[in-house]
Scaffold this active site. Structure first.
Site, PDB file in Angstrom:
ATOM      1  CG  ASP A 271      -2.459   0.346   1.554  1.00 40.81           C
ATOM      2  OD1 ASP A 271      -2.381   1.895  -0.088  1.00 40.81           O
ATOM      3  OD2 ASP A 271      -3.323   0.652   1.583  1.00 40.81           O
ATOM      4  CD  GLU A 478     -20.105   6.013   4.651  1.00 41.64           C
ATOM      5  OE1 GLU A 478     -19.550   5.542   5.267  1.00 41.64           O
ATOM      6  OE2 GLU A 478     -20.721   6.253   3.552  1.00 41.64           O
TER       7      GLU A 478
END
Length: 738
Positions: A271, A478
């Site tokens: 990542d 979110e």
């Protein structure tokens, strides 16, 4: 003159095959040679400095060999993302999960990779392969388990269930990568491996600890299926630690399980900037050089970041050999060769895809259909829906998402040429026959400055025949840490939510609207569930619309007015209260998700209403099956209502609770979305394999044992839908699936 000609020939090779079979400068350019021979040839011609640079996501060109620059970082969560071009935007992943339709998702993946191929083919012809978000290596899908509805990035997943996640994730992998026996249309990447699902605020330092049972029963099954069955070619390791070791340097996860047990032969990427976390946040390594060496030795082939140049120092210090670096480099070149980057265009079946596919009519139609299929009708008091347009003269359209196109695009999104919001759809369809009063009324989390009071909004709404409130939240609140979690408002923290409640200001306004006596319909846009405490008791209808992509407005209008019969199903459990949830940072599955939660829920996993009804005939199957063998289970489903519609037929398996062995309360082991005209019947057959009849033991082994199994087939879970029960007896010695 000869040197100049050679340079021209090398440059032409970048543009898909300017060289003929007789003029290959290097063996690695000869498509007739075996893949491993080509890979080893190109590696043999690189210096160590060049090699380590090519192992970073922004890989530079090597002009002397005609190797083009390539940026490995691209996204395709629900359509090609982050490109400057206009593209087709499908519903967010959690909405596509609500379709329970793997075939539709595979088609979406195929369309997405077609649009991405068109852009890449054009870039390659123009020699612009190094730009970010333009390559064919998509870091999609996110198959982490949405174990807690407060996780902001859960919207990127396919929900809380490992089985549904595995089937939907496999579908998009197959769609993205294509079906050619040699060439890849694009490259999918299963992320984030492993045990990664929030919280966002400390993801760079968090240490996830779970039992072997939970690891193999919940967190690994989807990854296993994508690797061993869907044959995904990419895996992304996660930011967090697992049992004390960073996931991107975790030998058990990356070598023992992924490479040795599952036989994965693709590439692993970190990542972004995860390797820099080793020393900076995890404190597991004393410096970055040791970190990058450990990452490569444990199987992280590509770094999204800017540290892998330090591998050269690692070689000089004797921490890693150039031969060991070559192992990872070979995996990266294999991917590029399979994409056809070094072959003549005529040999690559996807090289001819052009701009005509981008936002084509077929793609826009499918985005619209997937939005329709994703809609979940949660409540329909006294069958107030569908609305009869001929009997409505005036609509009060209220709420922060009634005309908010950006909400529909969610996160990791592309940009379409047109976004159809609910307001635009209603105005287009009924503007000449129904008066539509638009009253935003409130923002997502706060009152609007200078706006009318709630009492004034309600007084205006009372003049209408019906009130449609389009509420919810958006990816501004979110999502991923740094991209979401608007500061200064309660209920949100670094992209995650701290409550399942709808923002209080919206409920406050709806309470005023309820006093008008007019029917109140709530359409909710969100990437997770709201608990709808007040709304479930007071709204006349509730439609969960997710983040529906470019065509969400038309899909919502279709459902509200009956042009489409809703059949979406919840890929998540809607709990009653925040107090039902364990601590967010507790990764144990005890009392989480429908498989282990023992309390009452508001809307269960698999739930969704229809405008018609369905009946189920008794199950037909053999009463016994031997361990290690498969068995078919069938039922006949009949549309017993007055209109056509889709039904999502779901098969659940329950094992008796026995001794100290942990078993799910029930588990989804089959589903099919079917369409039935009124009065039509269809037999639906499921095949239960040993894998689907087995249970994970405390050591992580999947074992099928003799005993009784309860079966249920219906339109949802047993206690919330019509369906049929059955029982199956498993006989024989224990059978170890894996």
């Amino acid at each position: 003159m000869k040197s100049k000609l050679k340079s021209i020939m090398l440059l032409a090779a970048l543009f898909w095959g300017g060289l003929t079979a007789q003029t290959y400068d290097y063996p690695f350019r000869n498509p007739e040679l075996p893949l491993d021979v080509r890979v080893q040839d190109v590696i043999s011609r690189l210096t160590l400095e060049e090699k380590v640079q090519l192992m970073k996501h922004a890989a530079p060109a090597i002009p002397r060999l005609g190797i083009p620059a390539y940026n490995w970082w691209n996204e395709a969560l629900h359509g090609v993302a982050r490109t400057k071009e206009k593209v087709t935007v499908f519903p967010q992943a959690i909405g596509m999960a609500a379709t329970f339709d793997p075939e539709a998702l595979q088609k979406m993946g195929d369309m997405t990779s077609s649009e991405g191929r068109a852009l890449f083919n054009e870039d390659l012809r123009e020699g612009k392969t190094g730009d970010i978000y333009r390559g064919l290596t998509y870091w999609t899908p996110n198959i982490n388990i949405f174990r807690d509805p407060r996780w902001g990035r859960g919207q990127e997943t396919y929900g809380e269930d490992p089985y549904l996640t595995a089937k939907m994730g496999s579908a998009i992998v197959r769609g993205l990568e294509g079906n050619d026996p040699y060439y890849l249309k694009a490259v999918a990447c299963a992320k984030h491996y492993a045990v990664h699902s929030g919280p966002e605020h400390n993801r760079h330092s968090y240490d996830a600890r779970v039992s072997m049972y939970d690891l193999w029963d919940t967190y690994l099954p989807a990854f296993r299926e994508l690797v061993t069955k869907a044959k995904v070619h990419g895996v992304m390791c996660a930011y967090n630690r697992f049992e004390g070791t960073p996931c991107c340097g975790h030998n058990e996860l990356l070598q023992d399980i992924l490479r040795n047990q599952w036989k994965f032969n693709g590439y692993v990427t970190s990542d972004c900037w995860a390797v820099s976390d080793f020393a900076q946040y995890h404190k597991t390594h004393s410096n970055d050089t040791e970190a990058v060496v450990d990452a490569v030795l444990n199987g992280t082939d590509l770094e999204c970041g800017n540290l892998y140049q330090k591998l050269q120092q690692g070689v000089e210090k004797g921490l890693i050999s150039e031969k060991e670096i070559n192992v990872s480099l070979a995996r990266l070149f294999e991917i590029q060769f399979k994409l056809g980057m070094y072959d003549p265009a005529g040999r690559v079946p996807y090289a001819s895809i052009g701009r005509e596919v981008i936002e084509s009519d077929a793609h826009k139609k499918h985005a619209y259909e997937m939005a329709q299929k994703s809609m979940v009708l949660l409540k329909n008091n006294k069958n107030i829906l569908p609305l009869n347009a001929s009997k409505i003269k005036r609509i009060a359209l209220i709420g922060p998402n009634m005309d908010n196109g950006s909400t529909q695009l969610a996160n990791y999104f592309g940009t379409p040429s047109e976004i159809i919001t609910p307001y635009k759809s209603l105005q287009k369809r009924f503007g000449s026959s129904i008066q539509i009063d638009t009253l935003t009324g409130v923002g997502i989390v706060q009152k609007l400055e200078g706006a009318p009071s709630f009492a004034q909004v309600a007084a205006q709404a009372k003049k209408a025949d019906i009130i449609i409130f389009i509420g919810g939240i958006s990816a501004d609140y979110e999502g991923e840490a740094g991209d979401a979690g608007a500061a200064g408002y309660g209920g949100f923290a670094s992209g995650d939510r701290t409550t399942m409640k709808l923002p209080p200001v919206q409920t406050e306004l709806m309470k005023e609207l309820k006093k008008t006596g007019r029917p109140l319909i709530l359409v909710n846009m969100s990437g997770s569930v709201m608990n709808f405490d007040w709304e479930s008791r007071n709204a006349d209808a509730i439609l969960q619309a997710w983040y529906g992509g470019q065509a969400a407005g038309d899909a919502i209008t279709d459902v509200l007015f009956g042009d489409y019969n809703p059949a979406g199903r919840m890929p998540l459990t809607t709990y009653m209260n925040d107090s039902d949830l364990p601590d967010f940072e507790d990764y144990s599955m005890a009392n989480r998700t429908y498989r282990y939660f023992k309390g009452d829920v508001r809307y269960p996993f698999g739930y969704g209403l229809s405008y018609t009804t369905f009946g189920y005939a008794p199950l037909t199957n053999n009463s016994t099956v031997k361990t290690g063998e498969s068995i078919q289970v069938a039922t006949t489903v009949t549309n017993t209502g007055k209109r056509a519609g889709d039904e999502v037929v779901q098969l659940y398996v329950s094992h008796p609770q026995n001794g100290n062995t942990r078993v799910p309360l029930r588990a989804l082991k089959g589903f099919k979305r079917i369409h039935l005209d009124k009065g039509e019947s269809r037999q639906v057959i499921f095949t239960l394999s040993p894998e689907e009849l087995a249970l994970v033991d405390e050591k992580g082994n999947l074992v099928e044992k003799e005993g009784s199994v309860e079966l249920y087939i219906g339109g949802g879970q047993p206690y919330k839908s019509e369906g049929s029960f059955g029982e199956l007896k498993i006989e024989g010695d224990s059978y170890v699936v894996y």
